[in-house]
Design a protein around this motif. Structure first.
Motif, PDB file in Angstrom:
ATOM      1  N   LYS A 148      -4.794   3.496 -10.242  1.00 41.19           N
ATOM      2  CA  LYS A 148      -5.011   2.049 -10.130  1.00 41.19           C
ATOM      3  C   LYS A 148      -4.326   1.271 -11.249  1.00 41.19           C
ATOM      4  O   LYS A 148      -4.610   0.091 -11.438  1.00 41.19           O
ATOM      5  N   VAL A 149      -3.426   1.960 -11.980  1.00 36.24           N
ATOM      6  CA  VAL A 149      -2.789   1.294 -13.106  1.00 36.24           C
ATOM      7  C   VAL A 149      -1.950   0.118 -12.631  1.00 36.24           C
ATOM      8  O   VAL A 149      -2.020  -0.993 -13.190  1.00 36.24           O
ATOM      9  N   ALA A 150      -1.145   0.335 -11.585  1.00 35.45           N
ATOM     10  CA  ALA A 150      -0.296  -0.752 -11.088  1.00 35.45           C
ATOM     11  C   ALA A 150      -1.118  -1.937 -10.605  1.00 35.45           C
ATOM     12  O   ALA A 150      -0.796  -3.108 -10.881  1.00 35.45           O
ATOM     13  N   MET A 151      -2.218  -1.625  -9.891  1.00 38.95           N
ATOM     14  CA  MET A 151      -3.061  -2.710  -9.407  1.00 38.95           C
ATOM     15  C   MET A 151      -3.715  -3.457 -10.565  1.00 38.95           C
ATOM     16  O   MET A 151      -3.820  -4.688 -10.566  1.00 38.95           O
ATOM     17  N   LEU A 152      -4.157  -2.701 -11.594  1.00 33.37           N
ATOM     18  CA  LEU A 152      -4.787  -3.350 -12.749  1.00 33.37           C
ATOM     19  C   LEU A 152      -3.799  -4.222 -13.499  1.00 33.37           C
ATOM     20  O   LEU A 152      -4.143  -5.317 -13.974  1.00 33.37           O
ATOM     21  N   ILE A 153      -2.564  -3.736 -13.628  1.00 32.51           N
ATOM     22  CA  ILE A 153      -1.548  -4.553 -14.299  1.00 32.51           C
ATOM     23  C   ILE A 153      -1.281  -5.820 -13.504  1.00 32.51           C
ATOM     24  O   ILE A 153      -1.145  -6.924 -14.062  1.00 32.51           O
ATOM     25  N   MET A 154      -1.216  -5.687 -12.169  1.00 34.14           N
ATOM     26  CA  MET A 154      -0.988  -6.870 -11.335  1.00 34.14           C
ATOM     27  C   MET A 154      -2.153  -7.850 -11.442  1.00 34.14           C
ATOM     28  O   MET A 154      -1.950  -9.074 -11.567  1.00 34.14           O
ATOM     29  N   VAL A 155      -3.370  -7.305 -11.424  1.00 33.62           N
ATOM     30  CA  VAL A 155      -4.539  -8.182 -11.574  1.00 33.62           C
ATOM     31  C   VAL A 155      -4.526  -8.858 -12.936  1.00 33.62           C
ATOM     32  O   VAL A 155      -4.846 -10.049 -13.067  1.00 33.62           O
ATOM     33  N   GLY A 156      -4.141  -8.106 -13.987  1.00 30.92           N
ATOM     34  CA  GLY A 156      -4.050  -8.699 -15.315  1.00 30.92           C
ATOM     35  C   GLY A 156      -3.028  -9.814 -15.373  1.00 30.92           C
ATOM     36  O   GLY A 156      -3.269 -10.869 -15.986  1.00 30.92           O
ATOM     37  N   ALA A 157      -1.881  -9.591 -14.737  1.00 31.25           N
ATOM     38  CA  ALA A 157      -0.857 -10.642 -14.719  1.00 31.25           C
ATOM     39  C   ALA A 157      -1.337 -11.882 -13.969  1.00 31.25           C
ATOM     40  O   ALA A 157      -1.113 -13.018 -14.413  1.00 31.25           O
ATOM     41  N   ILE A 158      -1.997 -11.648 -12.847  1.00 30.38           N
ATOM     42  CA  ILE A 158      -2.501 -12.797 -12.077  1.00 30.38           C
ATOM     43  C   ILE A 158      -3.577 -13.551 -12.858  1.00 30.38           C
ATOM     44  O   ILE A 158      -3.573 -14.780 -12.921  1.00 30.38           O
ATOM     45  N   MET A 159      -4.497 -12.806 -13.472  1.00 34.65           N
ATOM     46  CA  MET A 159      -5.535 -13.468 -14.264  1.00 34.65           C
ATOM     47  C   MET A 159      -4.948 -14.195 -15.463  1.00 34.65           C
ATOM     48  O   MET A 159      -5.417 -15.275 -15.840  1.00 34.65           O
ATOM     49  N   GLY A 160      -3.910 -13.609 -16.081  1.00 33.45           N
ATOM     50  CA  GLY A 160      -3.266 -14.291 -17.193  1.00 33.45           C
ATOM     51  C   GLY A 160      -2.620 -15.590 -16.796  1.00 33.45           C
ATOM     52  O   GLY A 160      -2.438 -16.491 -17.632  1.00 33.45           O
ATOM     53  N   PHE A 161      -2.237 -15.707 -15.526  1.00 35.42           N
ATOM     54  CA  PHE A 161      -1.669 -16.977 -15.048  1.00 35.42           C
ATOM     55  C   PHE A 161      -2.753 -17.925 -14.549  1.00 35.42           C
ATOM     56  O   PHE A 161      -2.733 -19.119 -14.826  1.00 35.42           O
ATOM     57  N   VAL A 162      -3.741 -17.361 -13.822  1.00 34.65           N
ATOM     58  CA  VAL A 162      -4.738 -18.210 -13.162  1.00 34.65           C
ATOM     59  C   VAL A 162      -5.706 -18.827 -14.166  1.00 34.65           C
ATOM     60  O   VAL A 162      -6.037 -20.009 -14.069  1.00 34.65           O
ATOM     61  N   VAL A 163      -6.152 -18.046 -15.152  1.00 29.10           N
ATOM     62  CA  VAL A 163      -7.168 -18.560 -16.086  1.00 29.10           C
ATOM     63  C   VAL A 163      -6.649 -19.749 -16.886  1.00 29.10           C
ATOM     64  O   VAL A 163      -7.310 -20.798 -16.950  1.00 29.10           O
ATOM     65  N   PRO A 164      -5.474 -19.675 -17.522  1.00 25.13           N
ATOM     66  CA  PRO A 164      -4.975 -20.887 -18.203  1.00 25.13           C
ATOM     67  C   PRO A 164      -4.722 -22.037 -17.237  1.00 25.13           C
ATOM     68  O   PRO A 164      -4.961 -23.206 -17.585  1.00 25.13           O
TER      69      PRO A 164
END
Length: 732
Positions: free
Chosen positions: A451-467
């Motif tokens: 699930k590393v790729a999915m976690l990285i993708m989720v991290g990238a999305i959250m890094g964009f969505v939260v700000p």
């Protein structure tokens, strides 16, 4: 900023997930029989209640995921590993066998393990946990988040209903495939036994309650029946209804006979009196008459006995003898009468024998009637006594029967409830025993996909969505004026210009603030000249009034910028203000400070504010800066001498009802609508006034901006700070 946050969070996620262990997942399916299983209550026709079925499934899932169930599963898994002599991949791998040996050393295992007895070992393990609940080894084993024996780790199991079927799917993943499989195997056994225990205990308590109540009702019913039996024996009542009915019938029949006998008695008495009047007895016949009377009395007594025998007894022989004796006495009386009246006649000349015979018949009839009436009177007294006896017995007998009926109904109702509870108990036992493991958990040979790729993708999305959400919420919750559009909308004034917030230089380094200052000042002055020309094109001097509704909006600074810009265009400018200019500001115009006192408020002409040596007619523009009109008085007589009025408002504050009221009153006094100068606007919001803002943009920013604005030519965005300052000034 959004891209930088997204990339940073993706990199951090990748760093922390680079060594994630492999996990093995297995699952099992169980047929519950809740909706479509056989039902003891209705074998032929099973009605499905979706709400009840959903509740049953929720109960089952909650029991599976309860802490008590999961703790027992962890305990039994530990006992299973304690029974092993070495690592066995079917139960536990070599790596986790080392962890197990660290948690359960040989000394502890020898103390707890009972060979070939899982239940005894489990009991010892429970006791050991309770005694050493504060031990770090016990805590890490049974409370740690990574221990396979911890209920917290086992609580990660997933339980779900397979669509709308009776199947329940349970899945579990762990780093060791043997532990994952055996955890589900043990879980199936534990929760099935718990469900059977819960169902049996729940129904047993209900059945026990109804059994107790049925026994109490049976004892109460038996006591009521015994009471009624004693009542019948004491009062000699076999069948109360039939006995009272027979008594009533006999009484009515006797009453009819009694009335008829009374009528016969009265008739005999009347006839006897008439016959005795016709007889005249002499002295000779007195003795014979006395004898006759004695015989007559004897005959009366005999007939009374006969009447009594006829009424009460049925002795035929005695009755026949008495009747024969009575006939004999009657014959003797007739003979004596015949002798007595043999030679006599009545006063009317009627033979005495005829009268005597009639008198004897009447006398005998009256005697018989009197005897029967006396018997009927005794009979009436008997019926009266029977009525007095049965009347109170009726109400008490009815109460006793009603009490029996109530107790019997209660007994039957409780007996029916007991039968229903027994039926429900049997149904619960059938349903709990009807759970079948249709798919045992298989041994997972292959690990789950990483699930590393999915976690990285989720991290990238959250890094964009939260700000992004932070910025959006900040904009939505910000009630300040901020933009020129909101300034015009809230103040209802037409915008004459906007001045940027120059204090944001350190925050927005890529903006050309020198260009932004010059452009903003030039635009404000240009609109000011147009406004002044429209108000008084024939006048030599243009009187401009600058005010604000509150303190701190920056009207002094804005006036300073407008005056310097006008001077740069070769205009002569005079500024009158209530305060001294801030240090560091160089005025290229004439500046006069006035006192905001009563002389200022009562001034009739603008020349009264100008000291000697200044001629207002020598200036092209004269600025008068007022204090905050919301809190300070202002000269009402001077307002009609100004051509243009500018209301300076800070973009960093909100506009409320007090500002609107003060502006409305000031505008009514002024006679025309002031223009709005918005001060302290963020550089990015100046684009609605100045157009494209000069910024130092990278090629990536220019490319993204081009895509978002659908302008793909890079020349449309400028090159930022790489512009010639002299060319900018020349264009201004």
């Amino acid at each position: 900023m959004f891209l930088l946050c997204s990339i940073t969070l993706a990199v951090v996620t990748s760093f922390f997930t680079r060594n994630l262990p492999k996990t093995y997942e297995t699952q099992t399916e169980i047929f519950t029989g809740i909706a479509s299983g056989i039902n003891v209550d209705a074998v032929d026709n099973v009605k499905v209640d979706f709400l009840t079925s959903a509740t049953e499934f929720d109960n089952l899932i909650n029991i599976i995921k309860s802490r008590e169930t999961l703790e027992e599963v962890g305990m039994r898994l530990l006992v299973q590993h304690m029974m092993l002599d070495s690592a066995d991949p079917a139960y536990i791998g070599q790596e986790y066998w080392g962890h197990f040996r660290w948690k359960i050393p040989d000394s502890v295992e020898q103390e707890l393990l009972v060979p070939y007895s899982v239940d005894s070992t489990l009991t010892n393990l429970y006791r050991y946990k309770e005694l050493h609940w504060d031990d770090d080894r016990v805590k890490s084993t049974f409370e740690g988040g990574d221990s396979p024996y911890s209920w917290k780790r086992i609580s990660s199991i997933g339980v779900s209903r397979v669509q709308s079927s009776d199947l329940l799917r349970i899945y579990y993943s762990y780093q060791d495939p043997g532990i994952a499989q055996n955890t589900l195997l043990i879980l199936n056994e534990v929760f099935m036994s718990k469900m059977a225990l819960i169902k049996s205990e729940q129904s047993a308590s209900v059945v026990g309650y109804f059994e107790e109540k049925v026994n109490e009702a049976a004892r109460a019913l038996a006591a009521a029946e015994e009471h009624l039996q004693e009542f019948r024996i004491v009062n000699r009542v076999i069948n109360y209804q039939e006995q009272t009915r027979s008594l009533t019938i006999e009484k009515e029949r006797m009453e009819d006979e009694y009335q008829a006998e009374i009528a016969k008695q009265q008739a005999a008495m009347a006839a006897l009196r008439k016959l005795e009047e016709q007889l005249a007895l002499n002295n000779i016949m007195v003795q014979l008459g006395n004898d006759i009377l004695n015989k007559k009395q004897e005959l009366i007594d005999m007939r009374s006995k006969i009447a009594e025998l006829e009424t009460y007894l049925n002795d035929a022989d005695l009755l026949r003898k008495l009747r024969a004796k009575a006939m004999h006495i009657e014959e003797e009386v007739r003979n004596m009468l015949a002798t007595r009246y043999a030679y006599s006649r009545t006063t009317e000349g009627i033979p005495v024998s005829t009268i005597i015979s009639a008198w004897l018949d009447a006398s005998l009839a009256l005697d018989a009637a009197n005897a029967r009436v006396e018997v009927f009177l005794k009979r009436k007294q008997y019926f009266r006594e029977q009525y007095d006896k049965y009347a109170p017995l009726g109400s008490k007998f009815a109460r006793l029967e009603r009490d029996i009926d109530i107790k019997e109904a209660n007994y039957l109702e409780l007996l029916n409830s007991l039968n229903q509870a027994l039926l429900r108990q049997r149904g619960e036992m059938v349903s709990s025993g009807g759970q079948v493991v249709t798919q045992p958990p298989p041994f997972p040979h292959d690990p789950n996909p990483s699930k590393v790729a999915m976690l990285i993708m989720v991290g990238a999305i959250m890094g964009f969505v939260v700000p992004f959400l932070f910025v959006v919420m900040k904009e939505l919750l910000d009630s300040t004026i901020r933009t020129p559009e909101r300034g015009e909308e809230q103040t209802k004034m037409k915008l004459i210009g906007a001045y940027p917030d120059l204090t944001a230089r350190s925050e927005v380094k890529n903006v050309d603030f020198e260009w932004l200052h010059e452009k903003s000042a030039a635009l404000v002055v240009q609109n000011l000249r147009l406004e002044a020309k429209g108000k008084g094109s024939r006048q030599m001097a243009k009187n401009i009034l600058v005010f604000s509704t509150r303190e701190g909006d920056g009207k002094q600074l804005c006036t300073h910028v407008m005056a310097n810009e006008l001077v740069s265009l070769n205009f002569r400018v005079l500024v009158m203000g209530p305060k001294e200019l801030p240090k560091g500001e160089t005025p290229y115009y004439d500046y006069i400070t006035y006192k905001n006192d009563k002389d200022f408020v009562n001034a009739e002409h603008i020349t009264e504010l100008i000291p000697m040596g200044f001629d207002p007619m020598l200036y092209d523009y004269v600025f008068l800066v007022l204090g905050a009109v919301l809190t300070n008085p202002y000269p009402l007589n001077l307002l009609d001498q100004f051509n243009v009025s500018i209301c300076v408002t800070g973009a960093f504050r909100n506009w409320n009802r007090a500002d609107a009221t003060a502006l409305e009153e000031f505008s009514d006094t002024l006679g025309f609508q002031p223009r709005l100068l918005l001060n302290g606007v963020e550089p990015d919001y100046m684009s609605s006034v100045l157009g494209e803002i000069a910024k130092d943009r990278s090629w990536l920013r220019r490319f993204i901006k081009g895509i978002l604005s659908l302008q793909l030519k890079t020349g449309a965005f400028g090159r930022g700070k790489k512009r010639d300052t002299r060319q900018v000034k020349g264009r201004l």
